[in-house]
Each structure stands twice: as structure tokens, then as C-alpha cells.
Write an enzyme that holds these catalytic residues in place. Structure first.
Site, PDB file in Angstrom:
ATOM      1  N   SER A 146       0.853  -1.186   0.000  1.00  0.00           N
ATOM      2  CA  SER A 146       0.000   0.000   0.000  1.00  0.00           C
ATOM      3  C   SER A 146       0.887   1.233   0.000  1.00  0.00           C
ATOM      4  CB  SER A 146      -0.880  -0.009   1.260  1.00  0.00           C
ATOM      5  OG  SER A 146      -1.490   1.245   1.476  1.00  0.00           O
ATOM      6  N   TYR A 159      -3.148  -0.631  10.049  1.00  0.00           N
ATOM      7  CA  TYR A 159      -3.016  -0.942   8.622  1.00  0.00           C
ATOM      8  C   TYR A 159      -1.645  -0.506   8.105  1.00  0.00           C
ATOM      9  CZ  TYR A 159      -4.219  -0.952   3.609  1.00  0.00           C
ATOM     10  OH  TYR A 159      -4.247  -1.175   2.255  1.00  0.00           O
TER      11      TYR A 159
END
Length: 262
Positions: A146, A159
């Protein structure tokens, strides 16, 4: 005789969690390049719907129910897949979750859950798929990282921690397994137009305007924009590419951004 470096005909690709969204888009790309697609999910209903959609697109697809954080279940599933479908040539660790909570309000168990799915899950699946790849003399592993592998952002501490860890796990896997002809790399998606982002992509929404202004390409990504990177990292074309994260982000990470008055 010419060789199509991007041809995946005859390859079996396990794409975890690819029952919708970006994971499904990448899996469809691999399928259109010739691969047989295997997807997993913890919900049979969602899995059955996804497999039906793959098949409606003319792709050869199979579904298996298992939890990527349960090593015993993962080992059993891998054995079953390789017996019923074929040896896994390509692994895409796509399954993941996010919990949007400020750090001071986040429960420890919620933090651990995100780490477990987004970081420990890829470790478990890769470790056990790699054993077969080592014995067969090669394979491709792609970890879906990500932009949060590089940048922090409000409310996504777990995350970001998991995806930052996954970036370094990718490099460690590449370091250990390259000698076995296994290429391990990552893909870091930017901001994409999906059903989940639809409510904030309307004209006039502050976040929509922020993303378009922050992205040099001046648009949200389309899910299909990820297919090229996925095919490249799954194919012979990437046989000497190891330990890299390919950020498919329209250039966001390349720039500090524009002044607010532009």
C-alpha cells in the site's frame, strides 16, 4: 521463435481474498493472460458468487474456503489445491482488512487483528506455498502492499504498520528465496475507484478534490490499472526482478504535491 514474456498459459495463480474490488481485478488480469485462477475467502457465499463471475468472464476459476491466519487450514487448502487444480505457480497475497480508528481509541485486540490478517496472513500463506515452489524450482509471489507502506495517515495506524511490515517481509522473502528461482515482489496501489470509494468520489467532495489534486495523473485509478503490474510480476518478464514494491499510484509518491492555490 518469439516468446511472449507475459503469457501465463498453464500457470495456476492463487489470489487470496479476490472476491471483489482490486483483488478481483488483478485476478481477472492474470486469468486473461492465461492463468487458472484460484481464490479463497472465509465466506462460502461470497466465494461462490466470485467464482461464478470469473467463469461468466470466460475464465478458469476455482474457490476454496479457508482463513489465511489459520496455518493448519492454509496447509490443508494448499494440499487440496495442488491435488485438484495443480501446483501453485503464482501467489498473490491480497487478503486484507482495515480498521479506521484513532490510535488513542483503538483497542489492542483490533490492532492485533489487522496485523494478523494483513501481515501474519501473507507470512503463513507464502511460507507454505514457497515450500512447493522451492521443490519445483521456481515461482512468483506478489504481496499487496500500500502507499501506507511508505506514508502514515490519520486513523489507519494498524493498517500502516502491517503494510510497512509487509514491505520489509517482501524484501526478506526475496533475500531468502531468490536462489530458488522464486521472485518475490509487491504492488502498492494508490487511490482507486471502487464501490467502497464511490461515496467520496462525487464532484465537490473535499477528499475527491484532494486526491485528484494530489495525484499527478489527476484522476483516481481504475481497478484495471493494476492488471499490468500483476501480470508483469507473475510472468517470465520479471524473472530477474526481486524485492521491489511497484507503486501503482498515478505518481503520488513521486511528488510533494501542489500548493493549495493551484
Amino acid at each position: 521463435m518469439s516468446i511472449n514474456l507475459f503469457d501465463l498459459t498453464g500457470k495456476v495463480a492463487l489470489v487470496t481474498g479476490a472476491v471483489h474490488g482490486l483483488g478481483m481485478a488483478m485476478a481477472k488480469g492474470l486469468g486473461n493472460a492465461g492463468a487458472t485462477i484460484v481464490v479463497n475467502n472465509y465466506s462460502k457465499d461470497a466465494l461462490d458468487e466470485a467464482v461464478a463471475e470469473y467463469k461468466a468472464c470466460g475464465l478458469n476459476a476455482y474457490g476454496y474456503v479457508f482463513d489465511v491466519t489459520d496455518e493448519k487450514a492454509v496447509i490443508t487448502a494448499i494440499e487440496k489445491i495442488e491435488k485438484e487444480v495443480g501446483p501453485i505457480d503464482i501467489l498473490v497475497n491480497n487478503a486484507g482488512i482495515i480498521k479506521r480508528t484513532p490510535i488513542v481509541d483503538m483497542e489492542v485486540e483490533d490492532f492485533k487483528t489487522v496485523i494478523d490478517v494483513d501481515l501474519v496472513g501473507p507470512f503463513i500463506v507464502s511460507k507454505n506455498v514457497a515450500k512447493g515452489m522451492i521443490n519445483r524450482g521456481g515461482g512468483k509471489i506478489i504481496n499487496i502492499c500500500s502507499m501506507m507502506s511508505e506514508l502514515g495517515r490519520d486513523t489507519v495506524s494498524a493498517y500502516a504498520a502491517a503494510k510497512g511490515g509487509l514491505k520489509m517481509l517482501t524484501k526478506s522473502m526475496a533475500t531468502e528465496w531468490a536462489k530458488f528461482n522464486i521472485q518475490t515482489n509487491g504492488i502498492g496501489p494508490g487511490y482507486f475507484a471502487t464501490s467502497q470509494t464511490a461515496p467520496i468520489r462525487v464532484d465537490g467532495h473535499p477528499f475527491n478534490e484532494f486526491i485528484i489534486k494530489r495525484t499527478p495523473a489527476a484522476r483516481w485509478g481504475a481497478p484495471e490499472d493494476l492488471q499490468g503490474a500483476a501480470i508483469f510480476l507473475s510472468s517470465k518478464a520479471s524473472d530477474f526482478v526481486n524485492g521491489h514494491i511497484v507503486y501503482v499510484d498515478g505518481g503520488i509518491l513521486a511528488t510533494i504535491g501542489k500548493p493549495s492555490n493551484e
